[in-house]
Design a protein around this motif. Structure first.
Motif, PDB file in Angstrom:
ATOM      1  N   MET A   1       0.856  -1.191   0.000  1.00 30.52           N
ATOM      2  CA  MET A   1       0.000   0.000   0.000  1.00 30.52           C
ATOM      3  C   MET A   1       0.887   1.234   0.000  1.00 30.52           C
ATOM      4  O   MET A   1       1.886   1.294   0.695  1.00 30.52           O
ATOM      5  CB  MET A   1      -0.919   0.002   1.210  1.00 30.52           C
ATOM      6  N   ALA A   2       0.518   2.243  -0.783  1.00 33.82           N
ATOM      7  CA  ALA A   2       1.312   3.452  -0.871  1.00 33.82           C
ATOM      8  C   ALA A   2       0.583   4.595  -0.205  1.00 33.82           C
ATOM      9  O   ALA A   2      -0.643   4.621  -0.125  1.00 33.82           O
ATOM     10  CB  ALA A   2       1.597   3.788  -2.332  1.00 33.82           C
ATOM     11  N   THR A   3       1.360   5.567   0.289  1.00 35.68           N
ATOM     12  CA  THR A   3       0.755   6.724   0.936  1.00 35.68           C
ATOM     13  C   THR A   3       0.256   7.703  -0.098  1.00 35.68           C
ATOM     14  O   THR A   3       0.651   7.658  -1.256  1.00 35.68           O
ATOM     15  CB  THR A   3       1.792   7.408   1.826  1.00 35.68           C
ATOM     16  N   GLU A   4      -0.622   8.659   0.321  1.00 39.76           N
ATOM     17  CA  GLU A   4      -1.205   9.636  -0.586  1.00 39.76           C
ATOM     18  C   GLU A   4      -0.978  11.045  -0.044  1.00 39.76           C
ATOM     19  O   GLU A   4      -1.903  11.796   0.216  1.00 39.76           O
ATOM     20  CB  GLU A   4      -2.703   9.367  -0.774  1.00 39.76           C
ATOM     21  N   THR A   5       0.305  11.380   0.138  1.00 39.50           N
ATOM     22  CA  THR A   5       0.633  12.672   0.725  1.00 39.50           C
ATOM     23  C   THR A   5       1.349  13.599  -0.233  1.00 39.50           C
ATOM     24  O   THR A   5       1.660  14.731   0.097  1.00 39.50           O
ATOM     25  CB  THR A   5       1.522  12.467   1.962  1.00 39.50           C
ATOM     26  N   ALA A   6       1.662  13.128  -1.444  1.00 33.42           N
ATOM     27  CA  ALA A   6       2.408  13.955  -2.386  1.00 33.42           C
ATOM     28  C   ALA A   6       1.527  15.051  -2.942  1.00 33.42           C
ATOM     29  O   ALA A   6       0.348  14.854  -3.187  1.00 33.42           O
ATOM     30  CB  ALA A   6       2.957  13.088  -3.520  1.00 33.42           C
ATOM     31  N   SER A   7       2.125  16.226  -3.149  1.00 34.66           N
ATOM     32  CA  SER A   7       1.378  17.349  -3.712  1.00 34.66           C
ATOM     33  C   SER A   7       1.759  17.643  -5.140  1.00 34.66           C
ATOM     34  O   SER A   7       1.155  18.497  -5.779  1.00 34.66           O
ATOM     35  CB  SER A   7       1.637  18.601  -2.859  1.00 34.66           C
ATOM     36  N   ARG A  22       6.304  -1.659  -0.455  1.00 30.91           N
ATOM     37  CA  ARG A  22       6.435  -3.110  -0.550  1.00 30.91           C
ATOM     38  C   ARG A  22       7.844  -3.531  -0.163  1.00 30.91           C
ATOM     39  O   ARG A  22       8.835  -2.898  -0.542  1.00 30.91           O
ATOM     40  CB  ARG A  22       6.118  -3.573  -1.972  1.00 30.91           C
ATOM     41  N   THR A  23       7.923  -4.606   0.581  1.00 34.87           N
ATOM     42  CA  THR A  23       9.216  -5.133   1.005  1.00 34.87           C
ATOM     43  C   THR A  23       9.539  -6.473   0.358  1.00 34.87           C
ATOM     44  O   THR A  23      10.616  -7.027   0.588  1.00 34.87           O
ATOM     45  CB  THR A  23       9.232  -5.302   2.538  1.00 34.87           C
ATOM     46  N   ASP A  24       8.588  -7.014  -0.434  1.00 36.38           N
ATOM     47  CA  ASP A  24       8.829  -8.281  -1.112  1.00 36.38           C
ATOM     48  C   ASP A  24       9.592  -8.024  -2.419  1.00 36.38           C
ATOM     49  O   ASP A  24       9.856  -6.884  -2.793  1.00 36.38           O
ATOM     50  CB  ASP A  24       7.511  -8.986  -1.404  1.00 36.38           C
ATOM     51  N   ARG A  25       9.938  -9.073  -3.104  1.00 34.48           N
ATOM     52  CA  ARG A  25      10.658  -8.950  -4.376  1.00 34.48           C
ATOM     53  C   ARG A  25       9.660  -8.750  -5.511  1.00 34.48           C
ATOM     54  O   ARG A  25       9.509  -9.585  -6.396  1.00 34.48           O
ATOM     55  CB  ARG A  25      11.510 -10.191  -4.607  1.00 34.48           C
ATOM     56  N   TRP A  26       9.010  -7.591  -5.495  1.00 35.34           N
ATOM     57  CA  TRP A  26       7.959  -7.314  -6.459  1.00 35.34           C
ATOM     58  C   TRP A  26       8.491  -7.225  -7.885  1.00 35.34           C
ATOM     59  O   TRP A  26       7.758  -7.433  -8.853  1.00 35.34           O
ATOM     60  CB  TRP A  26       7.272  -5.991  -6.099  1.00 35.34           C
ATOM     61  N   TRP A  27       9.769  -6.928  -8.031  1.00 33.52           N
ATOM     62  CA  TRP A  27      10.385  -6.751  -9.342  1.00 33.52           C
ATOM     63  C   TRP A  27      10.688  -8.085 -10.030  1.00 33.52           C
ATOM     64  O   TRP A  27      10.991  -8.127 -11.235  1.00 33.52           O
ATOM     65  CB  TRP A  27      11.700  -5.977  -9.201  1.00 33.52           C
ATOM     66  N   LEU A  28      10.597  -9.179  -9.262  1.00 36.03           N
ATOM     67  CA  LEU A  28      10.991 -10.478  -9.817  1.00 36.03           C
ATOM     68  C   LEU A  28      10.068 -10.918 -10.948  1.00 36.03           C
ATOM     69  O   LEU A  28      10.541 -11.402 -11.993  1.00 36.03           O
ATOM     70  CB  LEU A  28      11.001 -11.521  -8.700  1.00 36.03           C
ATOM     71  N   VAL A 127       2.943  -0.305  -6.814  1.00 37.23           N
ATOM     72  CA  VAL A 127       4.178   0.379  -7.184  1.00 37.23           C
ATOM     73  C   VAL A 127       3.820   1.440  -8.212  1.00 37.23           C
ATOM     74  O   VAL A 127       3.215   1.145  -9.240  1.00 37.23           O
ATOM     75  CB  VAL A 127       5.216  -0.596  -7.766  1.00 37.23           C
ATOM     76  N   ALA A 128       4.188   2.677  -7.942  1.00 36.83           N
ATOM     77  CA  ALA A 128       3.800   3.776  -8.821  1.00 36.83           C
ATOM     78  C   ALA A 128       4.486   3.679 -10.178  1.00 36.83           C
ATOM     79  O   ALA A 128       5.606   3.188 -10.296  1.00 36.83           O
ATOM     80  CB  ALA A 128       4.150   5.108  -8.170  1.00 36.83           C
TER      81      ALA A 128
END
Length: 267
Positions: A1-7, A22-28, A127-128
């Motif tokens: 889950m990603a935060t929504e604080t960017a302006s 994310r802390t898993d190997r999402w890029w795999l 992942v954005a």
């Protein structure tokens, strides 16, 4: 889950403050997909441009079938119609490969595969994307994906030709019927997977049950739609399985044609 604080997020897009949490190997997964697709593209390109070793009686490589150029090797009783003359300067495989290639490139699963692996759009859930804008499939070249239904019809015709090639595989190298070799079995598995992948296409599912307001008035189409829907749920697995089987069939024909191996006879 990603935060929504960017302006500074682009207009109309989700405001994501961190790259991801994310802390898993999402890029795999996208990396493995990219490597697998690149490996197949490299192999298929080599075979398509080699213009040789694509026929070993009674088998013809699925990359070259139907062989429509005069330059095709002789294929007794095979689909060699010589519709393209000497003016065609390219490999005979390029006459026909555009259709199954177009079918797979515009397929919903393959879109997801190369969008995530090559374009990082997005590379993984949560992942954005690195892109600041998104135009969808309304502009060139992605608008060509709308031709998927037409590539489906063409690929169904090619699947019929590959079915014919598979039947011819029940002959020996002297074209006598009653033979079954390892190649015959390999081509049988391949054509089953090719048809399963083709029929599991979302365009096929729509052709079976699309534009119907009442299934009860169309029981046959409803049964077909139900059956195809079950295949569609396995579209990803069938896409990879059929891709691998096509490559293995071509490799087997190449090894036979170059006398690296012989075709063991089962009966």
């Amino acid at each position: 889950m990603a935060t929504e604080t960017a302006s500074n997020a682009p207009a109309g897009r989700a405001a994501v403050g961190a790259r991801h949490l994310r802390t898993d190997r999402w890029w795999l997964a996208p990396a493995a997909t990219a490597l697998a697709l690149l490996a197949f593209v490299g192999y298929a390109s080599w075979r398509a441009f080699s213009e040789a070793d694509y026929y070993a009686a009674p088998y013809v490589s699925p990359f070259y079938s139907p062989c429509l150029a005069e330059a095709c090797e002789p294929m007794r009783d095979g689909p060699n119609w010589a519709l393209v003359g000497e003016w065609w300067p390219f490999s005979p495989a390029l006459v026909i490969l555009v259709f199954p290639l177009g079918f797979r490139m515009t397929c919903y699963y393959y879109r997801k595969a190369y969008y995530r692996s090559f374009w990082a759009s997005p590379p993984a859930c949560g992942v954005a994307e690195p892109h600041r804008s998104y135009s969808g499939e309304r502009r060139f070249p992605l608008i060509l994906n709308n031709a998927h239904r037409y590539f489906f019809y063409a690929s169904a015709v090619i699947a019929c030709v590959l079915t014919y090639d598979t039947v011819l595989g029940f002959r020996d190298d002297e074209y006598a019927w009653g033979h079954m070799g390892v190649g015959t079995l390999l081509f049988l598995v391949n054509i089953v997977l090719v048809w399963a992948y083709t029929l599991s296409c979302h365009s096929c599912r729509h052709a079976m049950g699309g534009r119907l307001r009442n299934f009860s008035r169309h029981p046959v189409r409803y049964r077909l739609w139900t059956w195809v829907s079950r295949l569609t749920s396995r579209h990803m697995a069938l896409a990879w399985a059929s891709l691998i089987s096509l490559g293995l069939c071509d490799l087997y024909v190449y090894l036979l044609a170059t006398d690296v191996i012989s075709d063991p006879r089962l009966f």
